[in-house]
Design a protein around this motif. Sequence first.
Motif, mmCIF file in Angstrom:
data_model
loop_
_atom_site.group_PDB
_atom_site.id
_atom_site.type_symbol
_atom_site.label_atom_id
_atom_site.label_comp_id
_atom_site.label_asym_id
_atom_site.label_seq_id
_atom_site.Cartn_x
_atom_site.Cartn_y
_atom_site.Cartn_z
ATOM 1 N N MET A 61 0.832 -1.205 0.000
ATOM 2 C CA MET A 61 0.000 0.000 0.000
ATOM 3 C C MET A 61 0.864 1.251 0.000
ATOM 4 S SD MET A 61 -3.182 1.179 0.030
ATOM 5 C CE MET A 61 -2.838 2.692 -0.850
ATOM 6 N N ALA A 62 1.985 1.214 0.727
ATOM 7 C CA ALA A 62 2.906 2.351 0.742
ATOM 8 C C ALA A 62 3.425 2.640 -0.665
ATOM 9 C CB ALA A 62 4.073 2.070 1.692
ATOM 10 N N GLN A 63 3.794 1.599 -1.383
ATOM 11 C CA GLN A 63 4.286 1.776 -2.751
ATOM 12 C C GLN A 63 3.191 2.299 -3.677
ATOM 13 O OE1 GLN A 63 5.696 -2.273 -3.130
ATOM 14 N NE2 GLN A 63 7.826 -1.634 -2.890
ATOM 15 N N THR A 64 1.972 1.813 -3.475
ATOM 16 C CA THR A 64 0.836 2.286 -4.263
ATOM 17 C C THR A 64 0.580 3.772 -4.008
ATOM 18 O OG1 THR A 64 -0.180 0.088 -4.221
ATOM 19 C CG2 THR A 64 -1.622 1.941 -4.715
ATOM 20 N N PHE A 65 0.628 4.160 -2.735
ATOM 21 C CA PHE A 65 0.431 5.563 -2.373
ATOM 22 C C PHE A 65 1.494 6.439 -3.036
ATOM 23 C CE2 PHE A 65 0.483 9.389 0.163
ATOM 24 C CZ PHE A 65 -0.819 9.550 0.612
ATOM 25 N N ALA A 66 2.745 5.970 -3.031
ATOM 26 C CA ALA A 66 3.835 6.748 -3.639
ATOM 27 C C ALA A 66 3.623 6.908 -5.145
ATOM 28 C CB ALA A 66 5.178 6.073 -3.352
ATOM 29 N N ARG A 67 3.203 5.834 -5.804
ATOM 30 C CA ARG A 67 2.943 5.947 -7.245
ATOM 31 C C ARG A 67 1.867 6.998 -7.518
ATOM 32 N NH1 ARG A 67 4.242 0.231 -7.423
ATOM 33 N NH2 ARG A 67 2.136 -0.321 -6.789
ATOM 34 N N TRP A 68 0.856 7.008 -6.662
ATOM 35 C CA TRP A 68 -0.236 7.973 -6.841
ATOM 36 C C TRP A 68 0.248 9.409 -6.657
ATOM 37 C CZ3 TRP A 68 -3.024 10.203 -2.326
ATOM 38 C CH2 TRP A 68 -4.000 11.125 -2.723
ATOM 39 N N VAL A 69 0.882 9.718 -5.513
ATOM 40 C CA VAL A 69 1.268 11.108 -5.267
ATOM 41 C C VAL A 69 2.360 11.558 -6.234
ATOM 42 C CG1 VAL A 69 0.566 11.112 -2.841
ATOM 43 C CG2 VAL A 69 2.914 10.509 -3.431
ATOM 44 N N ASN A 70 3.266 10.655 -6.609
ATOM 45 C CA ASN A 70 4.330 11.044 -7.539
ATOM 46 C C ASN A 70 3.788 11.307 -8.943
ATOM 47 O OD1 ASN A 70 6.293 10.943 -5.562
ATOM 48 N ND2 ASN A 70 6.892 8.837 -6.012
ATOM 49 N N SER A 71 2.700 10.612 -9.296
ATOM 50 C CA SER A 71 2.082 10.868 -10.605
ATOM 51 C C SER A 71 1.434 12.247 -10.663
ATOM 52 C CB SER A 71 1.030 9.796 -10.909
ATOM 53 O OG SER A 71 -0.131 9.970 -10.105
ATOM 54 N N GLN A 72 1.212 12.842 -9.479
ATOM 55 C CA GLN A 72 0.595 14.161 -9.393
ATOM 56 C C GLN A 72 1.606 15.242 -9.013
ATOM 57 O OE1 GLN A 72 -2.651 13.563 -6.601
ATOM 58 N NE2 GLN A 72 -4.030 13.018 -8.279
ATOM 59 N N GLY A 73 2.894 14.919 -9.115
ATOM 60 C CA GLY A 73 3.912 15.914 -8.791
ATOM 61 C C GLY A 73 4.487 15.792 -7.399
ATOM 62 N N GLY A 74 4.171 14.706 -6.717
ATOM 63 C CA GLY A 74 4.720 14.487 -5.381
ATOM 64 C C GLY A 74 3.894 15.154 -4.297
ATOM 65 N N ILE A 75 4.436 15.141 -3.072
ATOM 66 C CA ILE A 75 3.776 15.793 -1.940
ATOM 67 C C ILE A 75 4.321 17.215 -1.845
ATOM 68 C CG2 ILE A 75 3.336 15.747 0.534
ATOM 69 C CD1 ILE A 75 3.854 12.769 0.536
ATOM 70 N N ASP A 76 3.515 18.175 -2.228
ATOM 71 C CA ASP A 76 3.940 19.575 -2.214
ATOM 72 C C ASP A 76 5.248 19.761 -2.979
ATOM 73 O OD1 ASP A 76 3.497 22.249 -1.496
ATOM 74 O OD2 ASP A 76 4.770 22.095 0.275
ATOM 75 N N GLY A 77 5.388 19.044 -4.088
ATOM 76 C CA GLY A 77 6.572 19.154 -4.926
ATOM 77 C C GLY A 77 7.711 18.227 -4.551
#
Length: 426
Positions: A61-77
């Motif tokens: 799930m951690a890896q899935t979450f990272a793929r999601w936020v990174n596809s949107q530009g990361g967490i606050d960049g």
Amino acid sequence: MTGRRLTSLLAYVTTATAGASLLTGCGVLPGTTGGSREPVTVMTWAPDQTRATNMPGMPAMAQTFARWVNSQGGIDGHELRILTCNEHNTTAGAAACARRAVREKAVAVVGSYSQNGRAFMAPLEAAGIPYIGGYGITEDEFTSPLSYPVNGGQASLVAGHGMQLAEACRKVSLVRPDTLAGDKLPDLLNSGLRKASHRSAIDIPAVEDAAEYTESATRAREKAGDEDGCVTAVLGERTQTFFDSFRRLPEQESDGDDGKGEQDGVRISSVLGSVGQPVIDRTGGAHSPFEGAFVTGWYPEASDQSWAPMRKVIREHAFADNRVDPADAGVQTTWIAYTVLKEVVESLDADRITATQIAYALDRGARIDTGGLTPTLRWKYEDLLGAPGFPRIVNHEVTFQVVRQGQLVAQRPGFVDVGETVLSAP
């Protein structure tokens, strides 16, 4: 070949090799974001392929979450980089994962599972690394000043379970691990039972990783009696094994197994993490031995609309990874823990994120909205429950559920506050 071209080629090869080592050697999920802001590196650990409880869905799930936020530009960049670690359900494994988090400069350990709190908290505390949203299985997660739990742990579950069972059970047998963590469960269950002036449960310690539980199951059934008796087992992944042994016991002279979570007049029950929707599905769904069973959980049932954002992320970014089950309590806890991380990093609005900044923001009262999956989370001193052994509980609400037609559904709507019940436990 000119010197300039040779230098460029060497630089390319060095960069490519370094990138490959991040993927294969360190278990890091590379992101796709760029920019001036530095990446944020965190770790998630859990046991996998062991004889006791396994939680492979949490790192997945951690890896899935990272793929999601990174596809949107990361967490606050900031690109989110995930380190994963198998702690093997051993003290040595937990300590090794914690030391690796320190060595690889993780700014937090997020959404992880380990029964070896003392082994992993000491290295994290020495390095000032916060532990966010652990599964809540150890006392250390509720005592360390660098731990930020998102649920009330087993303490809240078991205390709440006593309240749930007091309404329907004349006698209760508790089968639990014969471990230091397991030794605390009878007092917690009894605190819930006492709230309704119920007699104490019969305590039946059992080997945590046994292959079968016929002897414990026989004793539990006998002690519960056949008149509104209840047998509850809190054995983690071995709970399914216990109830399989329980189901196979010779029938006594009564109505027998009626397919409603009962055998010989005895009703079965457990808590989330020991029994959940994946276990019910694997054991027959509507024909599962858990049909009709009582279950106490931390969060709303898996079909609740509050989980819709998580389900969407899993659907779009888990890539058919069957470890990421949205009904699994470990996966759910990891989602909430990474929600905390995301909101805290966004609140810092800094080019570089450190472990000290994250811990300071949480201690200063950062408020986390989890979209109805928990109450608003905050870890200021006045928010802490302060229960003996579990002082850092801030979320002391649970849900009462029951298995109907193979699905965990709400037995009663909303959350039940068990804070006073946990406080009253010896």
